[in-house]
Design a protein around this motif. Structure first.
Motif, PDB file in Angstrom:
ATOM      1  N   ASP A  93     121.665  28.546  34.869  1.00 31.14           N
ATOM      2  CA  ASP A  93     120.370  28.752  35.527  1.00 31.14           C
ATOM      3  C   ASP A  93     120.313  30.104  36.233  1.00 31.14           C
ATOM      4  O   ASP A  93     119.241  30.697  36.357  1.00 31.14           O
ATOM      5  N   SER A  94     121.461  30.610  36.662  1.00 28.98           N
ATOM      6  CA  SER A  94     121.473  31.884  37.399  1.00 28.98           C
ATOM      7  C   SER A  94     121.494  33.112  36.483  1.00 28.98           C
ATOM      8  O   SER A  94     121.190  34.209  36.947  1.00 28.98           O
ATOM      9  N   VAL A  95     121.841  32.949  35.210  1.00 27.54           N
ATOM     10  CA  VAL A  95     121.996  34.127  34.342  1.00 27.54           C
ATOM     11  C   VAL A  95     121.137  34.103  33.074  1.00 27.54           C
ATOM     12  O   VAL A  95     121.175  35.050  32.300  1.00 27.54           O
ATOM     13  N   THR A  96     120.384  33.040  32.853  1.00 26.58           N
ATOM     14  CA  THR A  96     119.582  32.941  31.631  1.00 26.58           C
ATOM     15  C   THR A  96     118.098  32.846  31.959  1.00 26.58           C
ATOM     16  O   THR A  96     117.715  32.649  33.108  1.00 26.58           O
ATOM     17  N   ASP A  97     117.277  32.981  30.923  1.00 25.62           N
ATOM     18  CA  ASP A  97     115.846  32.750  31.069  1.00 25.62           C
ATOM     19  C   ASP A  97     115.345  31.983  29.859  1.00 25.62           C
ATOM     20  O   ASP A  97     116.142  31.531  29.028  1.00 25.62           O
ATOM     21  N   GLU A  98     114.019  31.865  29.734  1.00 22.57           N
ATOM     22  CA  GLU A  98     113.448  31.042  28.660  1.00 22.57           C
ATOM     23  C   GLU A  98     113.720  31.606  27.265  1.00 22.57           C
ATOM     24  O   GLU A  98     113.559  30.904  26.263  1.00 22.57           O
ATOM     25  N   ASN A  99     114.157  32.858  27.157  1.00 16.45           N
ATOM     26  CA  ASN A  99     114.462  33.448  25.856  1.00 16.45           C
ATOM     27  C   ASN A  99     115.936  33.358  25.469  1.00 16.45           C
ATOM     28  O   ASN A  99     116.334  33.834  24.410  1.00 16.45           O
ATOM     29  N   SER A 100     116.745  32.759  26.315  1.00 18.46           N
ATOM     30  CA  SER A 100     118.180  32.628  26.035  1.00 18.46           C
ATOM     31  C   SER A 100     118.439  31.480  25.065  1.00 18.46           C
ATOM     32  O   SER A 100     117.717  30.481  25.055  1.00 18.46           O
ATOM     33  N   PHE A 101     119.463  31.644  24.266  1.00 16.29           N
ATOM     34  CA  PHE A 101     119.935  30.582  23.387  1.00 16.29           C
ATOM     35  C   PHE A 101     121.196  30.007  24.004  1.00 16.29           C
ATOM     36  O   PHE A 101     122.193  30.722  24.162  1.00 16.29           O
ATOM     37  N   ILE A 102     121.153  28.732  24.372  1.00 21.22           N
ATOM     38  CA  ILE A 102     122.296  28.048  24.977  1.00 21.22           C
ATOM     39  C   ILE A 102     122.669  26.908  24.043  1.00 21.22           C
ATOM     40  O   ILE A 102     121.869  26.000  23.813  1.00 21.22           O
ATOM     41  N   MET A 103     123.876  26.979  23.504  1.00 23.14           N
ATOM     42  CA  MET A 103     124.279  26.064  22.449  1.00 23.14           C
ATOM     43  C   MET A 103     125.584  25.358  22.777  1.00 23.14           C
ATOM     44  O   MET A 103     126.353  25.808  23.619  1.00 23.14           O
ATOM     45  N   GLU A 124     114.702  18.451  13.168  1.00 16.67           N
ATOM     46  CA  GLU A 124     115.002  18.350  11.742  1.00 16.67           C
ATOM     47  C   GLU A 124     113.992  19.157  10.929  1.00 16.67           C
ATOM     48  O   GLU A 124     112.798  19.135  11.187  1.00 16.67           O
ATOM     49  N   GLY A 125     114.501  19.907   9.957  1.00 12.87           N
ATOM     50  CA  GLY A 125     113.641  20.706   9.098  1.00 12.87           C
ATOM     51  C   GLY A 125     113.276  22.056   9.682  1.00 12.87           C
ATOM     52  O   GLY A 125     112.695  22.893   9.004  1.00 12.87           O
ATOM     53  N   TYR A 126     113.602  22.286  10.951  1.00 11.69           N
ATOM     54  CA  TYR A 126     113.259  23.540  11.602  1.00 11.69           C
ATOM     55  C   TYR A 126     114.495  24.398  11.835  1.00 11.69           C
ATOM     56  O   TYR A 126     114.499  25.593  11.581  1.00 11.69           O
ATOM     57  N   ARG A 127     115.553  23.775  12.353  1.00  6.80           N
ATOM     58  CA  ARG A 127     116.817  24.447  12.606  1.00  6.80           C
ATOM     59  C   ARG A 127     117.938  23.540  12.154  1.00  6.80           C
ATOM     60  O   ARG A 127     117.788  22.332  12.091  1.00  6.80           O
ATOM     61  N   VAL A 128     119.079  24.139  11.900  1.00  7.20           N
ATOM     62  CA  VAL A 128     120.230  23.350  11.491  1.00  7.20           C
ATOM     63  C   VAL A 128     121.463  23.886  12.207  1.00  7.20           C
ATOM     64  O   VAL A 128     121.613  25.093  12.376  1.00  7.20           O
ATOM     65  N   GLY A 129     122.313  22.991  12.669  1.00  6.08           N
ATOM     66  CA  GLY A 129     123.585  23.400  13.248  1.00  6.08           C
ATOM     67  C   GLY A 129     124.624  23.439  12.144  1.00  6.08           C
ATOM     68  O   GLY A 129     124.639  22.580  11.267  1.00  6.08           O
ATOM     69  N   MET A 130     125.464  24.437  12.147  1.00 10.95           N
ATOM     70  CA  MET A 130     126.490  24.565  11.122  1.00 10.95           C
ATOM     71  C   MET A 130     127.793  24.993  11.768  1.00 10.95           C
ATOM     72  O   MET A 130     127.804  25.638  12.814  1.00 10.95           O
TER      73      MET A 130
END
Length: 145
Positions: A93-103, A124-130
């Motif tokens: 919360d202290s180092v990211t914003d709404e454009n960050s990717f947190i995985m 599903e159908g939009y993104r996939v984890g690999m």
């Protein structure tokens, strides 16, 4: 129980990997690189014994990956993992914003913990984890010996 940003010793890290059920030991070189190249790390000690930890890695700008969330089996199901994630949430919360990717990649049933900390399943159908298959590495290394 003491929560701190103290980087564990390599042998402590490897023992926690085993005692948590996370996996096997890694080489000292790999462990050193992993621990010292973390963007954020929280360690949990009980009477000078490492019983849990979690890390965030990434580029520190756009991409952040939550990894190595581990709790010794003797301490699991007692809220330690949830408290580790509380510390990680505060950091993120202290180092990211709404454009960050947190995985993260989680084993079932650990996904239940992460859902409590704002992680969602990919649409599903939009993104996939690999996950990249690294089996060829052990074969290559065996032939090199």
């Amino acid at each position: 129980m003491d929560f701190s940003e103290r980087i564990p010793e390599i042998n402590e890290y490897n023992m926690l990997r085993i005692n948590s059920g996370k996996g096997h030991k890694v080489s000292d070189e790999m462990a050193y690189k992993a621990l010292h190249n973390s963007l954020y790390l929280v360690s949990v000690y009980e009477e000078d014994r490492l019983i849990g930890m979690g890390r965030v890695v990434g580029d520190g700008g756009v991409t952040f990956i939550v990894t190595d969330i581990m709790v010794d089996k003797k301490w699991q199901r007692q809220g330690v993992g949830d408290r580790i994630m509380d510390h990680i949430d505060e950091y993120l919360d202290s180092v990211t914003d709404e454009n960050s990717f947190i995985m993260l990649i989680a084993r079932i049933p650990s996904d239940i913990l992460y859902k409590k900390h704002r992680f969602e399943y990919l649409q599903e159908g939009y993104r996939v984890g690999m996950l990249r298959n690294q089996e060829h590495r052990s074969l290559t290394q065996q032939h090199a010996v």
